[in-house]
Write a protein that holds these residues in place. Structure first.
Motif, PDB file in Angstrom:
ATOM      1  N   GLU A  56       1.953   6.628  -6.956  1.00 23.39           N
ATOM      2  CA  GLU A  56       0.865   7.482  -7.445  1.00 23.39           C
ATOM      3  C   GLU A  56       1.179   8.960  -7.229  1.00 23.39           C
ATOM      4  O   GLU A  56       0.823   9.813  -8.052  1.00 23.39           O
ATOM      5  CB  GLU A  56      -0.441   7.109  -6.738  1.00 23.39           C
ATOM      6  N   ALA A  57       1.857   9.262  -6.114  1.00 22.72           N
ATOM      7  CA  ALA A  57       2.209  10.654  -5.821  1.00 22.72           C
ATOM      8  C   ALA A  57       3.399  11.135  -6.644  1.00 22.72           C
ATOM      9  O   ALA A  57       3.732  12.332  -6.601  1.00 22.72           O
ATOM     10  CB  ALA A  57       2.515  10.800  -4.330  1.00 22.72           C
ATOM     11  N   THR A 115       0.340   1.386   7.478  1.00 16.32           N
ATOM     12  CA  THR A 115       0.657   1.868   6.133  1.00 16.32           C
ATOM     13  C   THR A 115       1.476   3.146   6.215  1.00 16.32           C
ATOM     14  O   THR A 115       2.418   3.349   5.436  1.00 16.32           O
ATOM     15  CB  THR A 115      -0.633   2.104   5.332  1.00 16.32           C
ATOM     16  N   PRO A 164      -1.246  10.945   3.151  1.00 18.59           N
ATOM     17  CA  PRO A 164      -2.586  10.372   2.972  1.00 18.59           C
ATOM     18  C   PRO A 164      -3.214   9.976   4.301  1.00 18.59           C
ATOM     19  O   PRO A 164      -2.512   9.747   5.291  1.00 18.59           O
ATOM     20  CB  PRO A 164      -2.313   9.134   2.106  1.00 18.59           C
ATOM     21  N   VAL A 218      -4.295   7.296   6.017  1.00 17.64           N
ATOM     22  CA  VAL A 218      -4.203   5.838   6.018  1.00 17.64           C
ATOM     23  C   VAL A 218      -3.981   5.354   7.446  1.00 17.64           C
ATOM     24  O   VAL A 218      -3.723   6.138   8.356  1.00 17.64           O
ATOM     25  CB  VAL A 218      -3.045   5.348   5.114  1.00 17.64           C
ATOM     26  N   ALA A 232       2.366   1.794  -3.435  1.00 20.25           N
ATOM     27  CA  ALA A 232       1.356   2.265  -4.381  1.00 20.25           C
ATOM     28  C   ALA A 232       1.114   3.759  -4.216  1.00 20.25           C
ATOM     29  O   ALA A 232       0.987   4.499  -5.212  1.00 20.25           O
ATOM     30  CB  ALA A 232       0.064   1.477  -4.196  1.00 20.25           C
ATOM     31  N   TRP A 233       1.048   4.230  -2.953  1.00 15.07           N
ATOM     32  CA  TRP A 233       0.816   5.665  -2.738  1.00 15.07           C
ATOM     33  C   TRP A 233       2.014   6.486  -3.207  1.00 15.07           C
ATOM     34  O   TRP A 233       1.833   7.518  -3.859  1.00 15.07           O
ATOM     35  CB  TRP A 233       0.532   5.959  -1.263  1.00 15.07           C
ATOM     36  N   ILE A 260       5.156   4.008   4.656  1.00 15.53           N
ATOM     37  CA  ILE A 260       5.502   5.194   3.859  1.00 15.53           C
ATOM     38  C   ILE A 260       6.744   5.857   4.436  1.00 15.53           C
ATOM     39  O   ILE A 260       7.668   6.243   3.705  1.00 15.53           O
ATOM     40  CB  ILE A 260       4.314   6.176   3.819  1.00 15.53           C
ATOM     41  N   ASP A 311       2.430  15.071   7.615  1.00 14.43           N
ATOM     42  CA  ASP A 311       1.312  14.405   8.291  1.00 14.43           C
ATOM     43  C   ASP A 311       0.825  15.291   9.424  1.00 14.43           C
ATOM     44  O   ASP A 311       1.628  15.735  10.260  1.00 14.43           O
ATOM     45  CB  ASP A 311       1.750  13.051   8.844  1.00 14.43           C
ATOM     46  N   LYS A 350       0.832  -1.210   0.000  1.00 15.95           N
ATOM     47  CA  LYS A 350       0.000   0.000   0.000  1.00 15.95           C
ATOM     48  C   LYS A 350       0.867   1.262   0.000  1.00 15.95           C
ATOM     49  O   LYS A 350       0.550   2.246  -0.686  1.00 15.95           O
ATOM     50  CB  LYS A 350      -0.924   0.003   1.215  1.00 15.95           C
ATOM     51  N   ALA A 351       1.951   1.237   0.776  1.00 19.91           N
ATOM     52  CA  ALA A 351       2.839   2.398   0.826  1.00 19.91           C
ATOM     53  C   ALA A 351       3.486   2.638  -0.532  1.00 19.91           C
ATOM     54  O   ALA A 351       3.551   3.782  -1.013  1.00 19.91           O
ATOM     55  CB  ALA A 351       3.906   2.189   1.895  1.00 19.91           C
TER      56      ALA A 351
END
Length: 330
Positions: free
Chosen positions: A182-183, A251, A245, A247, A178-179, A255, A228, A175-176
């Motif tokens: 995407e970023a 996750t 994000p 999350v 993927a983010w 990140i 964050d 998941k990390a």
């Protein structure tokens, strides 16, 4: 167990009577939730009494848990460990820990109330080889000059850890990744912007200092900055910084693991970053870092000249200089 999630800001909203009711419920029930868990624990142990185990309770913050996990691993090498802890995010960290054979959550009591500690110990001692209640019940614990992880380790009869531990799953890392993809991020700096004026102000860096630091980082480092603001009373993030994000904590930890460098005050994610081995610049405010600083090989401390002094006296310039030095050495 409690449902996991990362809540939004701390605003009171339009229903003050609801918050009065919640405040009353919190006072009456919150630190007595162990009473609901004790029957479950007893029932479980009666079914599994042939299997020796150690019971450990730590409601603690994220940093307390992260720095305790190496000690927990040492305990688990002797016999299985069953652990009671708070709700989210503590339960999420403990659930990912492979050295915990069973988790009871939420398990909350008042550490300073001897009757609570005595009841838990009397009920569970006949069922476990050891019962370890590791919540601090001495408000002046820090005056002894020992790190909190050393205090916990000594209570368990284990050596003090040199570094914390965080256990990430493949799914957390997927998941990390993927983010981050995407970023469009390559290397980046991760910052926790934690401003608290209503509680723990002595550990809160001013918002203007964070914003000044972002400008300095843009001028001197040139890496993207991910911010964050979970748990902060001030959530404004200026351009060109990128907001982290919303999350779950595991996750988020994954990140952070991908960041070039982490910056934070004495908060849970700072201890997470240090435990993951990321270069960590800790803006340490409040308690002396000898008591509660992040543990790890790649930690750079920006410390107050006098503990508990005005947080604003620690300047953005000091932090920016520490960041440049830490990046150069890694």
């Amino acid at each position: 167990m409690e449902t996991e999630g990362r809540a939004g800001g701390p605003g009171l909203g339009p229903w003050p009577d609801q918050h009065i009711h919640r405040g009353l419920s919190r006072r009456l029930l919150f630190r007595r939730r162990f009473l609901l868990q004790l029957p479950r624990i007893v029932a479980h142990r009666l079914r599994d009494r042939h299997r020796p185990a150690t019971f450990v309770s730590m409601m603690g913050g994220v940093g307390d848990l992260v720095n305790f996990f190496p000690t927990l691993a040492a305990l688990a090498r002797i016999r299985p460990v069953e652990m009671a802890t708070g709700g989210y995010p503590a339960a999420a960290l403990v659930r990912n820990n492979p050295h915990v054979s069973r988790i009871f959550s939420p398990f909350l009591y008042k550490p300073h109330r001897e009757s609570h500690r005595r009841l838990i110990t009397r009920v569970l001692s006949p069922l476990y080889e050891r019962v370890l209640l590791l919540e601090l019940h001495d408000r002046n614990w820090w005056r002894a000059g020992r790190h909190i992880s050393e205090v916990y380790a000594a209570a368990c009869g284990c050596p003090a850890p040199q570094r914390g531990a965080v256990y990430l799953s493949q799914e957390n890392r997927r998941k990390a990744a993927a983010w981050v993809e995407e970023a469009g991020l390559g290397g980046f700096i991760f910052v926790t912007q934690l401003v608290r004026l209503r509680r723990a102000r002595f550990r809160s860096w001013p918002l203007r200092h964070y914003h000044a630091l972002y400008r300095l980082l843009q001028d001197r480092v040139g890496l993207p900055v991910v911010v964050d603001t979970f748990g902060s009373e001030a959530v404004d993030v200026p351009a060109p910084c990128m907001r982290a994000p919303a999350v779950d904590i595991m996750t988020m930890a994954a990140i952070i693991e991908r960041a070039r460098l982490f910056i934070g005050t004495d908060s849970g994610l700072t201890h997470v970053a240090a435990a993951l081995g990321r270069p960590t610049v800790a803006v340490h405010l409040g308690y002396p870092p000898e008591n509660s600083g992040p543990l790890g090989d790649n930690v750079t401390l920006v410390r107050q000249r006098v503990p508990f002094s005005e947080p604003a006296e620690t300047s953005p310039e000091e932090v920016a200089e520490a960041v440049v030095s830490a990046l150069a050495g890694f």
